[in-house]
Scaffold this motif. Structure first.
Motif, PDB file in Angstrom:
ATOM      1  N   PRO A 110       0.816  -1.166  -0.187  1.00 48.49           N
ATOM      2  CA  PRO A 110       0.335   0.854   0.064  1.00 48.49           C
ATOM      3  C   PRO A 110       0.999   0.794   0.209  1.00 48.49           C
ATOM      4  O   PRO A 110       2.539   1.302   0.941  1.00 48.49           O
ATOM      5  CB  PRO A 110      -1.209  -0.259   1.264  1.00 48.49           C
ATOM      6  CG  PRO A 110       0.062  -1.219   2.312  1.00 48.49           C
ATOM      7  CD  PRO A 110       0.902  -2.169   1.090  1.00 48.49           C
ATOM      8  N   GLU A 111       0.719   2.074  -0.437  1.00 47.81           N
ATOM      9  CA  GLU A 111       0.876   3.304  -0.508  1.00 47.81           C
ATOM     10  C   GLU A 111       1.090   4.509   0.354  1.00 47.81           C
ATOM     11  O   GLU A 111      -0.108   4.587   0.370  1.00 47.81           O
ATOM     12  CB  GLU A 111       1.510   4.113  -2.648  1.00 47.81           C
ATOM     13  CG  GLU A 111       2.003   2.947  -3.719  1.00 47.81           C
ATOM     14  CD  GLU A 111       2.071   3.443  -5.187  1.00 47.81           C
ATOM     15  OE1 GLU A 111       0.906   4.295  -4.666  1.00 47.81           O
ATOM     16  OE2 GLU A 111       2.858   3.920  -5.392  1.00 47.81           O
ATOM     17  N   SER A 112       1.786   5.323   0.559  1.00 48.87           N
ATOM     18  CA  SER A 112       1.223   6.518   1.857  1.00 48.87           C
ATOM     19  C   SER A 112       0.313   7.653   1.120  1.00 48.87           C
ATOM     20  O   SER A 112      -0.220   7.625  -0.253  1.00 48.87           O
ATOM     21  CB  SER A 112       2.024   7.100   1.959  1.00 48.87           C
ATOM     22  OG  SER A 112       2.885   7.891   1.057  1.00 48.87           O
ATOM     23  N   ARG A 117      -1.308  11.338  -4.089  1.00 49.99           N
ATOM     24  CA  ARG A 117      -1.430  12.509  -4.138  1.00 49.99           C
ATOM     25  C   ARG A 117       0.202  13.525  -5.347  1.00 49.99           C
ATOM     26  O   ARG A 117      -0.598  14.095  -6.085  1.00 49.99           O
ATOM     27  CB  ARG A 117      -1.238  13.419  -3.389  1.00 49.99           C
ATOM     28  CG  ARG A 117      -2.224  14.956  -2.531  1.00 49.99           C
ATOM     29  CD  ARG A 117      -2.094  15.799  -2.724  1.00 49.99           C
ATOM     30  NE  ARG A 117      -2.649  15.182  -0.761  1.00 49.99           N
ATOM     31  CZ  ARG A 117      -2.651  15.497   0.560  1.00 49.99           C
ATOM     32  NH1 ARG A 117      -2.227  15.835   0.681  1.00 49.99           N
ATOM     33  NH2 ARG A 117      -3.064  14.509   1.128  1.00 49.99           N
ATOM     34  N   PHE A 118       0.862  12.524  -5.020  1.00 52.31           N
ATOM     35  CA  PHE A 118       1.793  13.255  -5.625  1.00 52.31           C
ATOM     36  C   PHE A 118       1.931  12.531  -7.408  1.00 52.31           C
ATOM     37  O   PHE A 118       1.948  13.461  -8.308  1.00 52.31           O
ATOM     38  CB  PHE A 118       2.741  12.996  -4.988  1.00 52.31           C
ATOM     39  CG  PHE A 118       4.378  12.517  -5.629  1.00 52.31           C
ATOM     40  CD1 PHE A 118       5.074  13.861  -6.132  1.00 52.31           C
ATOM     41  CD2 PHE A 118       5.036  11.777  -6.956  1.00 52.31           C
ATOM     42  CE1 PHE A 118       6.258  14.902  -6.705  1.00 52.31           C
ATOM     43  CE2 PHE A 118       6.297  12.104  -7.497  1.00 52.31           C
ATOM     44  CZ  PHE A 118       5.795  13.460  -7.655  1.00 52.31           C
ATOM     45  N   LYS A 119       1.469  11.164  -7.039  1.00 53.60           N
ATOM     46  CA  LYS A 119       1.672  10.514  -8.164  1.00 53.60           C
ATOM     47  C   LYS A 119       0.309  11.165  -9.341  1.00 53.60           C
ATOM     48  O   LYS A 119       0.396  11.385 -10.573  1.00 53.60           O
ATOM     49  CB  LYS A 119       1.409   8.945  -8.439  1.00 53.60           C
ATOM     50  CG  LYS A 119       2.794   8.037  -7.630  1.00 53.60           C
ATOM     51  CD  LYS A 119       2.161   7.394  -8.064  1.00 53.60           C
ATOM     52  CE  LYS A 119       3.578   6.235  -7.310  1.00 53.60           C
ATOM     53  NZ  LYS A 119       3.501   4.788  -7.463  1.00 53.60           N
ATOM     54  N   ARG A 120      -0.643  11.724  -8.364  1.00 48.54           N
ATOM     55  CA  ARG A 120      -2.125  11.812  -9.387  1.00 48.54           C
ATOM     56  C   ARG A 120      -1.398  13.365  -9.712  1.00 48.54           C
ATOM     57  O   ARG A 120      -2.144  13.582 -10.483  1.00 48.54           O
ATOM     58  CB  ARG A 120      -3.080  11.882  -8.808  1.00 48.54           C
ATOM     59  CG  ARG A 120      -4.273  12.164  -8.838  1.00 48.54           C
ATOM     60  CD  ARG A 120      -5.704  12.582  -7.756  1.00 48.54           C
ATOM     61  NE  ARG A 120      -5.789  11.791  -6.361  1.00 48.54           N
ATOM     62  CZ  ARG A 120      -5.341  12.563  -5.354  1.00 48.54           C
ATOM     63  NH1 ARG A 120      -5.362  13.314  -5.330  1.00 48.54           N
ATOM     64  NH2 ARG A 120      -5.766  11.465  -4.633  1.00 48.54           N
ATOM     65  N   TRP A 121      -0.881  14.276  -8.854  1.00 48.41           N
ATOM     66  CA  TRP A 121      -0.067  15.563  -9.043  1.00 48.41           C
ATOM     67  C   TRP A 121       0.227  15.876 -10.524  1.00 48.41           C
ATOM     68  O   TRP A 121       0.448  16.439 -11.666  1.00 48.41           O
ATOM     69  CB  TRP A 121       0.481  16.203  -7.906  1.00 48.41           C
ATOM     70  CG  TRP A 121      -0.938  16.763  -7.466  1.00 48.41           C
ATOM     71  CD1 TRP A 121      -2.309  17.670  -7.602  1.00 48.41           C
ATOM     72  CD2 TRP A 121       0.089  16.794  -5.937  1.00 48.41           C
ATOM     73  NE1 TRP A 121      -2.411  17.705  -6.960  1.00 48.41           N
ATOM     74  CE2 TRP A 121      -1.864  18.051  -5.359  1.00 48.41           C
ATOM     75  CE3 TRP A 121       0.838  17.153  -5.678  1.00 48.41           C
ATOM     76  CZ2 TRP A 121      -1.360  18.344  -4.198  1.00 48.41           C
ATOM     77  CZ3 TRP A 121       0.807  17.510  -4.063  1.00 48.41           C
ATOM     78  CH2 TRP A 121      -0.417  18.422  -4.074  1.00 48.41           C
TER      79      TRP A 121
END
Length: 186
Positions: A110-112, A117-121
């Motif tokens: 599982p990712e933090s 959020r960073f990957k989405r951005w």
């Protein structure tokens, strides 16, 4: 006291104990630490009595130097791993096998929330957006490491990390100075 608060407090005490000409170097050191970075460096410097411009410059330089080191280390590690994988694939193909046999399924971890959020951005705004918005989710050193490990050019990452560091240092300096000047009255 929480660890971050204790760290800031210790840097503030250290800043008060060293001669004036060494104080910017203490701020540079504080800004190299993830989660403190340039924002806490500026805060420590301004509260410690340094000129806000000097505090901002020292904190920005310290943060950028740490990002530069992280980018170089991550880039070297990525190059070593990709070269090793390419060499193993070439050996497997030369031995009559298939390069596909080298790919092993990794167990999903599982990712933090910050990394998600960073990957989405990153997908939405690219490297410039991820670099500028990244400090809202994770430290700049982590952002730079993720970008370089993903294959983004070192120069491109360093350029946009530099822009982000300057932007966030300027914003935090103005806000901290204004708060101390107009709200607290120092």
């Amino acid at each position: 006291m929480k660890p971050i608060q204790e760290l800031v407090h210790n840097f503030q005490e250290l800043l008060g104990q060293v001669p004036e000409f060494l104080q910017p170097f203490i701020l540079m050191l504080a800004a190299t630490i993830p989660f403190l970075e340039n924002e806490a460096g500026v805060l420590i410097g301004i509260v410690g009595g340094l000129n806000p411009v000097l505090a901002a410059a020292a904190a920005a330089i310290g943060n950028f130097v740490s990002v530069l080191l992280v980018v170089m280390l991550t880039s070297g590690a990525r190059t070593a791993v990709t070269n090793r994988v390419d060499a193993r694939a070439a050996e497997a193909v030369a031995a009559g096998g298939s390069a596909a046999t080298l790919v092993a399924a990794r167990p999903a971890q599982p990712e933090s929330k910050g990394r998600i959020r960073f990957k989405r951005w990153l997908v939405r705004f690219g490297v410039p957006g991820a670099s500028i918005l990244g400090p809202l989710a994770i430290p700049t050193q982590f952002t730079a490491s993720i970008l370089v490990a993903g294959g983004t050019s070192r120069r491109w990452v360093l350029l946009w990390q530099g822009v982000a560091i300057l932007l966030w240092t300027t914003i935090s300096t103005v806000l901290i100075w204004s708060a101390l000047r107009f709200v607290v009255g120092v």
